[in-house]
Design a protein around this motif. Structure first.
Motif, PDB file in Angstrom:
ATOM      1  N   TRP A  11       0.645  -1.274   0.307  1.00  0.00           N
ATOM      2  CA  TRP A  11       0.002   0.347  -0.033  1.00  0.00           C
ATOM      3  C   TRP A  11       0.957   1.089   0.201  1.00  0.00           C
ATOM      4  N   ASN A  12       1.606   1.496   1.144  1.00  0.00           N
ATOM      5  CA  ASN A  12       2.977   2.245   0.834  1.00  0.00           C
ATOM      6  C   ASN A  12       3.428   2.739  -0.782  1.00  0.00           C
TER       7      ASN A  12
ATOM      8  N   GLY B 160       4.374   3.297  -7.336  1.00  0.00           N
ATOM      9  CA  GLY B 160       4.173   1.894  -7.969  1.00  0.00           C
ATOM     10  C   GLY B 160       5.808   1.571  -7.272  1.00  0.00           C
ATOM     11  N   GLY B 161       5.829   0.213  -7.216  1.00  0.00           N
ATOM     12  CA  GLY B 161       6.930  -0.064  -6.800  1.00  0.00           C
ATOM     13  C   GLY B 161       6.686  -2.157  -7.572  1.00  0.00           C
ATOM     14  N   GLU B 162       7.611  -2.518  -7.430  1.00  0.00           N
ATOM     15  CA  GLU B 162       7.901  -4.112  -6.681  1.00  0.00           C
ATOM     16  C   GLU B 162       7.832  -4.557  -4.980  1.00  0.00           C
ATOM     17  N   ILE B 163       6.482  -6.192  -5.089  1.00  0.00           N
ATOM     18  CA  ILE B 163       7.340  -6.691  -3.767  1.00  0.00           C
ATOM     19  C   ILE B 163       8.486  -8.338  -4.330  1.00  0.00           C
TER      20      ILE B 163
ATOM     21  N   ASP C 183      10.957   0.717  -5.005  1.00  0.00           N
ATOM     22  CA  ASP C 183      10.241   1.977  -5.587  1.00  0.00           C
ATOM     23  C   ASP C 183      11.479   2.563  -6.318  1.00  0.00           C
ATOM     24  N   GLY C 184      11.730   3.301  -6.846  1.00  0.00           N
ATOM     25  CA  GLY C 184      11.938   4.371  -7.434  1.00  0.00           C
ATOM     26  C   GLY C 184      11.873   6.288  -6.558  1.00  0.00           C
TER      27      GLY C 184
ATOM     28  N   LEU D  70      19.302   2.627  -2.907  1.00  0.00           N
ATOM     29  CA  LEU D  70      19.477   2.080  -3.794  1.00  0.00           C
ATOM     30  C   LEU D  70      19.792   3.698  -4.138  1.00  0.00           C
ATOM     31  N   PRO D  71      20.894   3.212  -5.527  1.00  0.00           N
ATOM     32  CA  PRO D  71      20.666   4.279  -6.712  1.00  0.00           C
ATOM     33  C   PRO D  71      19.905   4.980  -6.543  1.00  0.00           C
ATOM     34  N   LYS D  72      18.288   4.527  -7.522  1.00  0.00           N
ATOM     35  CA  LYS D  72      17.495   5.025  -7.532  1.00  0.00           C
ATOM     36  C   LYS D  72      16.130   4.807  -7.235  1.00  0.00           C
ATOM     37  N   GLY D  73      16.421   4.595  -5.715  1.00  0.00           N
ATOM     38  CA  GLY D  73      15.205   5.031  -4.627  1.00  0.00           C
ATOM     39  C   GLY D  73      15.881   4.532  -3.744  1.00  0.00           C
ATOM     40  N   LYS D  74      14.947   3.464  -3.673  1.00  0.00           N
ATOM     41  CA  LYS D  74      14.909   2.733  -1.943  1.00  0.00           C
ATOM     42  C   LYS D  74      14.468   0.937  -2.163  1.00  0.00           C
ATOM     43  N   ARG D  75      14.892   0.305  -0.989  1.00  0.00           N
ATOM     44  CA  ARG D  75      14.079  -0.693  -0.394  1.00  0.00           C
ATOM     45  C   ARG D  75      14.132  -1.016   1.067  1.00  0.00           C
ATOM     46  N   ILE D  76      12.553  -1.443   1.174  1.00  0.00           N
ATOM     47  CA  ILE D  76      12.642  -1.461   2.530  1.00  0.00           C
ATOM     48  C   ILE D  76      12.242  -2.395   2.549  1.00  0.00           C
TER      49      ILE D  76
END
Length: 134
Positions: free
Chosen positions: A34-35, A42-45, A64-65, A116-122
């Motif tokens: 949801w976040n 958008g993004g990926e799980i 996500d980016g 990440l270089p472009k975005g993040k990973r939780i």
């Protein structure tokens, strides 16, 4: 979002998690998904099993980016965003109480942000056998 939640619960059950623990993993996955929709557009799980310092664990990663969360420690507090407390009159308008990430942390054994270089990973980790907390 629903697909990720269902997949997480199925994987947890398949790997030997008790039903309640599998449902908690599903809630964590749902919150992170949801976040992605609400805050990142958008993004990926990603779901994976791993062996960590406390044994087998299910890892839920939201990628996500969008920019990293500036102050994750504050964002994990109920009623807060990374910018601080959410005014009570704003909570209902924003379609959220500001407790989702904190709940994800409580239902996980570890929750971290990787830049990440472009975005993040939780990344939320839930061990099959939960380690004792101090």
């Amino acid at each position: 979002m629903i697909g990720a939640r269902v997949a997480a619960e199925r994987l947890a059950l398949q790997e030997g998690f008790l039903r309640l623990a599998a449902q908690e993993v599903a809630l964590v996955t749902s919150e992170l998904a949801w976040n992605l929709v609400r805050h990142a557009g958008g993004g990926e799980i990603e779901l994976a099993m791993t062996n960590g310092p406390h044994g087998p664990a299910l890892v839920v990663a939201a990628i996500d980016g969008s920019p990293p969360i500036a102050d994750l420690e504050t964002a994990l507090l109920d009623g807060h965003t990374a910018n601080g407390p959410i005014p009570p009159e704003e909570r209902m308008r924003r379609r959220g109480l500001g407790s989702g990430l904190g709940a994800a942390l409580r239902l996980s054994d570890r929750l971290v942000q990787e830049v990440l270089p472009k975005g993040k990973r939780i990344v939320a980790t839930r061990y099959l056998v939960r380690p004792s907390r101090p």
